[in-house]
Structures are given as C-alpha cells and as structure tokens.
Design a protein around this motif. Structure first.
Motif, mmCIF file in Angstrom:
data_model
loop_
_atom_site.group_PDB
_atom_site.id
_atom_site.type_symbol
_atom_site.label_atom_id
_atom_site.label_comp_id
_atom_site.label_asym_id
_atom_site.label_seq_id
_atom_site.Cartn_x
_atom_site.Cartn_y
_atom_site.Cartn_z
ATOM 1 N N LYS A 34 68.233 14.890 39.524
ATOM 2 C CA LYS A 34 67.539 16.157 39.577
ATOM 3 C C LYS A 34 68.235 17.194 40.261
ATOM 4 O O LYS A 34 69.210 16.952 41.138
ATOM 5 C CB LYS A 34 66.054 15.877 40.406
ATOM 6 N N LEU A 35 68.139 18.337 39.869
ATOM 7 C CA LEU A 35 68.837 19.531 40.425
ATOM 8 C C LEU A 35 67.924 20.461 41.473
ATOM 9 O O LEU A 35 66.737 20.444 40.931
ATOM 10 C CB LEU A 35 69.557 20.457 39.395
ATOM 11 N N ILE A 56 72.845 27.949 46.617
ATOM 12 C CA ILE A 56 73.436 26.500 46.781
ATOM 13 C C ILE A 56 72.884 25.476 45.871
ATOM 14 O O ILE A 56 71.597 25.310 45.814
ATOM 15 C CB ILE A 56 73.318 26.242 48.228
ATOM 16 N N ALA A 57 73.614 24.940 45.305
ATOM 17 C CA ALA A 57 73.189 23.783 44.109
ATOM 18 C C ALA A 57 73.179 22.581 44.685
ATOM 19 O O ALA A 57 74.337 22.074 45.325
ATOM 20 C CB ALA A 57 74.099 23.929 42.993
ATOM 21 N N ARG A 58 72.233 21.789 44.928
ATOM 22 C CA ARG A 58 72.000 20.323 45.096
ATOM 23 C C ARG A 58 71.501 19.507 44.161
ATOM 24 O O ARG A 58 70.825 19.982 43.291
ATOM 25 C CB ARG A 58 71.164 20.255 46.657
ATOM 26 N N ASN A 59 72.049 18.003 44.297
ATOM 27 C CA ASN A 59 71.447 17.196 43.298
ATOM 28 C C ASN A 59 70.049 16.726 43.721
ATOM 29 O O ASN A 59 69.543 17.337 44.821
ATOM 30 C CB ASN A 59 72.342 15.937 43.196
ATOM 31 N N VAL A 110 72.118 16.518 48.081
ATOM 32 C CA VAL A 110 73.564 16.510 48.334
ATOM 33 C C VAL A 110 74.071 17.645 47.704
ATOM 34 O O VAL A 110 73.684 17.816 46.161
ATOM 35 C CB VAL A 110 74.206 15.270 48.130
ATOM 36 N N PRO A 111 74.970 18.575 48.391
ATOM 37 C CA PRO A 111 75.151 19.694 47.426
ATOM 38 C C PRO A 111 76.460 19.317 46.356
ATOM 39 O O PRO A 111 77.304 18.247 46.424
ATOM 40 C CB PRO A 111 76.169 20.545 48.479
ATOM 41 N N GLY A 123 78.871 24.013 48.111
ATOM 42 C CA GLY A 123 77.965 24.193 46.924
ATOM 43 C C GLY A 123 77.604 25.520 46.714
ATOM 44 O O GLY A 123 76.580 25.589 45.864
ATOM 45 N N LEU A 124 78.161 26.435 47.052
ATOM 46 C CA LEU A 124 77.732 27.819 47.023
ATOM 47 C C LEU A 124 78.202 28.395 45.971
ATOM 48 O O LEU A 124 79.377 28.220 45.391
ATOM 49 C CB LEU A 124 78.283 28.740 48.376
#
Length: 556
Positions: A4-5, A34-37, A41-42, A78-79
């Motif tokens: 999952k994102l 910011i992209a995280r799973n 977690v970034p 993660g930016l």
C-alpha cells in the motif's frame, strides 16, 4: 504481499516559476509530498513517476488538465518535489496550462503515482483552495479601482515596489522615503534610456513636460502668450521640520525668468547656494563651473590641453541685435571693451585689457633666482617691462658665467655676464648679457614665457606704428624724442662684442636678442637682434653673435 502507498502532503505552496525566455506571466506552482509504503515507511531514493490532473469535481468529473512527470525521484526522506504546469501534457480540455480558467469554477488536484507499477495508483484528490494571483491577474481586463502596496520594512534601501529590466537592473523603485528612477547610459547608439513626464491638452495632443536622460534634464515650460495669469513653470521648494506648512521656494523657472532663492541667514557655517558642475567621460573628479552664494559669485574658467581656455563673456545687444562684447574673461586675461567705472577700490590679480591703450600689468613675474619683473600689455602681447637678469634656466640649472674675453669670443655653448663684469653696478638696472646659445636652449625665460622670435618683434613694431615711430615709444624718457608711452622702458644697456669687449652703456645703444637664427646662406654663428640708438629712434636689424640683453614675451 500487496504493498500500500501513502502520500503525506505536508507542503503545498504556490511559488512562481520564472522563465528566462519570456516576459509573460510565469506558469506553474510548486507541489511537494512525502511517499510512504503501507507500513508508513518512507520510500527513499527511488524514481516515482507522478501524474497530476486538475479536475472539476472531488470525485473525478471533467479533466481540465492532465500532465505526467516521469523523472521525479524521492530523496533520502521520501520527499518528492515538482512544479505543476511543467510536466508533459497527456489530456484535458485545456490545450495548455496557461489556458486554464482559474476563476470560472472550483478546481481540484488529483494525484496518481506509478509505484510499484505497472499501472497508475490513485493517491487521492483535494480542492485547490488558493490560486496564484498572477495566474488570475493576467486575464483581468479593465481598470483596477485601487492598487495598494503597504510596506513592512524599516530598511530605507529596501524597495516596497520595484521594476527591473531584462538585465536585472532596477529601472523604477518605490521606497519608504521616496521614488527613484534609474536612467541607463548604455552603449547603444541613438537616444539613451530616460524618464519622461508628459501630458495632453484639450486636443488630446501629447506634450513632454519633463524629460530626464543620462546626459540632460529638460523641463518644458508653457510659453503661450495668449494665456492670462501665471504661465506654466517649474519650481523646487520645501518646508521646515515643524510641518507648519510654511513653503519656501528654492528654484522657479518660467517662460520669461529663472529665479534661485539663496539662504541669507546669519547662521554659522556654509550658507545656502547654487552651483553648476560636471565631470568628464572618464568619470574623474567633478569640476565646478558656476557657484552662487549670498556673499559671492564665482565662474570657473578652465585651460584646455590645446592651449586655449574657456571664457566668460558679457555681451551687449543693440536694437538691431548686433553684438558688442563688453567683457571677455579667460584663465589669464580680462578684456574690457566698454567703460569701466570703479566707485570703490579695484584690486586686480590678473591682467585688464582696455582697448586702445597700453596697460601696465600689476602682476609680477619671478625667475629662478627670485628676481621679479614688471609686465606690460602692448596690443595682444604681454612683455616683461624690464631686462632679464637671471643666472639660472627655468629648470634651476645654472648658466655658465664667462668673464674672460678670449673665452667669451670662442664660445659655442651658452654663457652670460654682467656689463664690465660688474654685477654690483649694473645688474639691478640693466640686467644680464647673454649669448645666443643661451637663448637657443628655450629655457632662459621663466616658465610660461619665451624669448620672442623676429616675427613677434615685428608684431610689436607694427602695433606701435612702424619703425619710424616705434623706437621713441619704446625708449625710456629722458633722451631726445623718447616718450616710453608703450611702457616698454628700453634702456641704453650696451652690449658685449664677439671679441669679449664691452661698449656703449648708458649713452647710446641698447640691444635685445630674438629667438630667430639666420638661415644657412647668411653669416655663421648669426641670429637676428633688435637695437635702439639714442640718435636714431628707429628699430634696426643686424646679424651678430654677442652678449645682448633679453626680454621675455608671455606664451599665448
């Protein structure tokens, strides 16, 4: 396991992206997230393609604009960062980002990412709450009722409003305490950059009222004689610090007068004044031209490299507009052509030229020995009124003193002596005797003076009426026919013959060198000189190498 994102939109700012290639309104605004799973977690240091869509509804609706950003990479935290409006268009009603009508309806921003792929994953849609002002303002048509700019800075050098040219230089700026307009002085030919204030009359014709360029300031004053009352003009004024409203005029310019008001108070220190100055194209130090204060008026005249000098003139105009120069002043001479009427004392530091008369110059000339000489203006020439008595050249070098007759007769180099080798008796009255080799050095007279050429002697003789009468006008009074009306005061100082012997002092003859040497066809060791004999007032010309007096003529 399914991943999952989660996109955390922690910053969403509208910052304008300037384009160096266009002067139009810049298109685009910054977008960061910011992209995280699925575990929060970034996703770091990985490429994450992003698709941005601007849509008309929170649940999708009409796509107004769609663009892809294929080169977006998340950083170590993660930016991800991108500029909406700069991606590759992939759909939407708008044919370009600049064609979006931001004021027509509420718009929403939809985000999709291609991670882990291969298809696009919808990350959600949110309303765009603020639209960049410039993206809306570019389409505003018609006048604005009011545009207000309120400054918040206390820095007097920080502009509240500023306009720059394409080179990044300020052209127009508004500050807390004033407005500044910067005029260019570029290398382009033709009219330089400038600042102009204009207006138009009832006929809608446009007129320049004020023009400022890099080399001039022009104020155009209405000169319409049919207009009643005060004509158009230009005025500089001020008020005191009490803000009592008391207005003071400093400068008034109208079609028929210019008035400058100078402070004349009794306060200590420098009084108010008016000055005109300038600086040359080398950007050197400024030069004063005119200075006016309550107790003095000064006009600054400057010598030029070509030997001429600037002048200050007072000119009379006759009824037929004919000109008569009443006063002409340059760096070393004042010429008066009219009547000079002095009610108080007249103190002169330079020369006064009154047409038609011989004028005694009260200034003195000093040689390297410290001897001083009176001067006299005769026509347009200024002469020493005494014979030269220096023992040094104008560079301080000593002139050889030669007393022996045989040594004198054999000289081919400079030398001087006193009559009968007796300085105590003859120096003060009759000066020194020099051979022509001394004259030929060009350094015998004080700096700014020279031994006259034969042609310059001829100018003097002609001005005094020719050879038949000039002699009496040059000779000191006391002998038959001598009037000395020129002020030249020629004395019978004798000479030293080329065999070294001395002749004729005090009763018959005086002789003075010219700087003109005989040509090769005439006598060797010969040069022109001029002499007077008491019994014959004419000036005559001989070629003779001897010990003669020298008179100096001021350089032009």
């Amino acid at each position: 396991m399914k991943i999952k994102l989660l996109f955390c939109f922690f910053l969403f700012t509208f910052a304008f992206c300037l384009s160096p290639c266009t002067a139009q309104v810049p298109m685009g605004f910054n977008y960061q997230a910011i992209a995280r799973n699925g575990n929060g977690v970034p996703i770091t240091s990985q490429a994450i393609p992003v698709r941005i869509s601007i849509v008309a509804s929170l649940t999708g609706g009409t796509v107004i604009w769609q663009e892809d950003h294929s080169s977006v990479t998340a950083d170590q935290y993660g930016l991800i960062s991108l500029v909406v409006g700069t991606g590759t268009r992939t759909g939407g009603l708008a044919t370009s980002f600049s064609a979006i009508d931001w004021s027509a309806q509420t718009l929403f921003l939809k985000t999709e990412v291609k991670y882990p792929g291969p298809g696009w994953t919808d990350m959600g849609t949110s309303q765009i709450w603020a639209v960049p002002y410039s993206l809306v303002a570019k389409n505003i048509e018609g006048p604005l009722a009011k545009l207000g700019i309120t400054g918040t800075t206390d820095n007097m050098d920080e502009a509240l409003f500023e306009v720059k040219n394409k080179a990044g230089n300020t052209v127009f700026a508004v500050y807390n305490e004033g407005v500044r307009v910067y005029v260019g002085n570029g290398d382009a030919k033709g009219v330089k950059g400038g600042f102009s204030v204009g207006g138009y009359d009832g006929t809608k014709g446009i007129h320049n009222l004020l023009t400022v360029t890099s080399d001039s300031v022009r104020v155009y004053v209405d000169n319409n004689p049919s207009t009643k009352g005060t004509k158009g003009g230009f005025s500089v004024g001020g008020y005191d610090m009490t803000k009592s409203g008391v207005q003071q005029n400093y400068l008034d310019v109208s079609s028929d007068s210019v008035r400058i008001y100078v402070d004349n108070t009794d306060s200590k220190g420098k009084k108010g004044g008016f000055a005109v100055g300038g600086f040359d194209m080398t950007k050197g130090s400024e030069n004063k031209y005119l200075s006016v204060s309550p107790d003095s008026t000064m006009v600054y005249l400057q010598s030029q490299s070509n030997g001429s000098s600037s002048t200050f003139n007072i000119v009379a105009l006759n009824e037929d507009n004919g000109r008569k120069y009443l006063l002409q002043a340059n760096t070393d001479t004042i010429g008066i052509s009219g009547v000079l009427n002095v009610k108080n004392n007249l103190v002169v530091n330079g020369n006064i030229n009154i047409s038609g008369n011989y004028v005694q110059d009260t200034s003195l000339v000093t040689d390297m020995d410290g001897n001083t000489y009176k001067t006299i203006r005769i026509g347009q020439q200024i002469w020493m009124a005494e014979d030269l008595k220096t023992s040094k050249y104008n560079d301080g070098t000593a002139i050889p003193l030669v007393t022996n007759n045989t040594e004198w007769a054999e000289l081919t180099t400079p030398g001087y002596c006193w009559y009968n080798n007796d300085a105590a008796t003859y120096k003060a009255t009759y000066g020194a005797l020099y051979n022509w080799y001394t004259v030929n050095t060009g350094k015998l007279c004080p700096t700014g003076w020279h031994v006259p050429t034969d042609a310059e002697w001829a100018i003097l003789i002609t001005y005094l009426g020719g050879e038949s009468v000039a002699g009496d006008k040059l000779r000191e009074t006391g002998t038959t026919g001598a009037t000395n009306e020129s002020g030249f005061t020629a004395l019978p100082s004798g000479y030293r013959y080329d065999n070294g012997t001395f002749y004729y002092i005090g009763d018959e003859l005086g002789a003075w060198w010219s700087a003109t040497k005989l040509d090769a066809s005439e006598l060797l060791r010969g040069a022109w000189y001029h002499f007077l004999i008491n019994s014959d007032p004419n000036l005559q010309f001989y070629n003779l190498v001897a010990g003669l007096n020298a008179r100096c003529l001021r350089d032009y």
